[in-house]
Every structure is written in C-alpha cells, then in structure tokens.
Design an enzyme around this catalytic site. Structure first.
Site, PDB file in Angstrom:
ATOM      1  N   ASP A  40     -22.516  17.456  17.277  1.00  0.00           N
ATOM      2  CA  ASP A  40     -23.928  17.686  16.989  1.00  0.00           C
ATOM      3  C   ASP A  40     -24.696  16.422  17.329  1.00  0.00           C
ATOM      4  OD1 ASP A  40     -26.497  18.375  15.538  1.00  0.00           O
ATOM      5  OD2 ASP A  40     -25.259  20.058  14.891  1.00  0.00           O
ATOM      6  N   TYR A 151     -36.567  31.680  24.685  1.00  0.00           N
ATOM      7  CA  TYR A 151     -35.377  31.779  23.844  1.00  0.00           C
ATOM      8  C   TYR A 151     -34.595  33.043  24.183  1.00  0.00           C
ATOM      9  CZ  TYR A 151     -32.543  32.442  19.631  1.00  0.00           C
ATOM     10  OH  TYR A 151     -31.500  32.631  18.757  1.00  0.00           O
TER      11      TYR A 151
END
Length: 251
Positions: A40, A151
């Site tokens: 991450d 998206y």
C-alpha cells in the site's frame, strides 16, 4: 469459517492492503495459512502487517517499477509467489463532462494500467501450474451508474483483462479470476453513504438491504485463490447482495 489449511504454505501479494477490502483479504489469506506481502502507499500498511504477523511494502501501484519491487520483496522474504491479488484502486469519479484529462488519466492509470503493469512483472514468478491471480473489478464495471465514468470504464477494463488473461494463461496452469463488489462499507465509500441519492439507489436498491463488509469480499477472493476453484478461470463474480440480479429493495 476460514479453512486454516486451505492456503497453507502459499505466498500471496495483496495490493491496497492497509485497510478496507485489501486488509480483509490479507487477513483471510493469512488465516488460511498463507504468507502475505501487504502492499500500500499508506504507511499504516506496516501496522496492519504487524497485526497479522505478515510483511509490508510501502509502494504506490502507479510507480512504473512497482510490480518488480513487489516481486523482489516477496521473493527476498518468502522465496516464492503463488497468488497475486490486484485490489488497490481509487474511487470518486465524475460524469464525463466534468472529467478533465488529469482525472481521466488518474483513474485509468491507477485502476487499470497499474494492474496490467503489476501483473506483467509478477507473472514471470508465478508457478506453472498453480499460479493464481484475483483482480478486484466492480459492479459499476458491469452496469452503469451516474457520475462514475472513468472509474466504471477502468473497472470494466479489469473484467475484460481477467477474461483475456485467463484464456492466455490457462494452458500454463495459471488461473485468473475477478470479484466485482457491490456497495461495501469501507473508508472509501463512507462519504458516498452521506449522499441521499446514492443511499437510495445503492442501499435501498440492494435486495439484501445492507452494504457488504470487507469480509464479504475476502471470502470469495480466498475461494478463487484456492484449490477449491481448480476448474474456475475467467470468471467475474459479482458479490453485491443481489444488486445486479434484482435491483430493488423491499416491495
């Protein structure tokens, strides 16, 4: 209940693993006996990894060398890679007329192009046969929803990437599948839940009448990454409380 032996001895890379769905996936795989590299860009991924007794790598998937960095880190610590879970992504898209070039580029790069690049880099290290790739798409990549153009297009690309790669890699014994979540209660969706239209369309429109949880996604991902799904490849599995099947609430 998780099978503590189902992924025993396997090594998994999970991107976007600091919190939310990625954290739940890493926790589920670790609980089934896998060794996990949590990736991450958020530094809190280190605390998540410590809690799970696993290993963290702070890296953005959009870095051009991110995939190689993940592969190098996993190989250095664990000596092998069996499973890649492409979970990292961003939300908060807009209608096309409101989307400037920077927004379009950011969504396509983070939610689609980065997945291709990371997978390309890790692919060389997956066992043949036995490698498993699980991508996180979205129901918005299957059906339309207002105001999510970049998206939705990126997530639709993930679904097609899954099918394309599954066909290419099946002869080598590598399985490629995807999970398409519906509304899941995470930090990423918390702001949307305050929007009355969003709640009406997504929560009231879900037959199970609730948002999903990250654990609701982690279970199907663990299944697709396991030998229980040995004859499953190229699947894009909606996990959405019935939203796509019957988009309505209580009648």
């Amino acid at each position: 209940m998780p099978d503590p032996a189902r992924s025993h001895g396997k090594v998994a890379i999970v991107t976007g693993a600091a919190r939310g769905i990625g954290e739940a996936i890493a926790e589920r795989l670790a609980g089934e006996g896998a060794r996990v590299l949590l990736v991450d860009l958020l530094p809190e991924v280190e605390e998540t990894a410590r809690r799970l007794g696993q290993v963290a790598l702070i890296r953005s998937v959009t870095d051009r060398d991110a995939g190689q960095a993940m592969a190098d880190a996993a190989l250095a610590v664990f000596g092998r890679i069996d499973i890649l879970v492409n979970n990292a992504g961003i939300g908060g898209s807009k209608r096309l007329a409101e989307s400037d070039d920077a927004l379009i580029d950011r969504f396509i790069d983070t939610n689609l192009a980065a997945v291709l690049r990371v997978t390309r880099a890790v692919l060389a290290h997956l066992p043949r046969p036995g490698g498993r790739i699980v991508n996180i798409s979205s129901i918005f990549g299957i059906t339309g929803y207002p105001g999510t153009t970049a998206y939705a297009v990126a997530k639709a690309g993930i679904a097609q990437f899954t099918r394309q790669l599954a066909g290419e890699l099946a002869p080598e014994g590598i399985r490629v599948n995807a999970v398409a979540p519906g509304l899941i209660a995470t930090p990423m969706t918390a702001g949307h839940m305050q929007n009355a239209l969003y709640r009406r369309l997504m929560v009231e429109g879900t037959p199970m009448e609730r948002p999903g949880t990250p654990a609701d996604i982690a279970g199907p991902v663990a299944f697709l990454a396991s030998d229980d799904a040995a004859f499953v490849t190229g699947a894009v599995l909606p996990v959405d409380g019935g939203f796509l099947a019957a988009r309505h609430g209580r009648v």
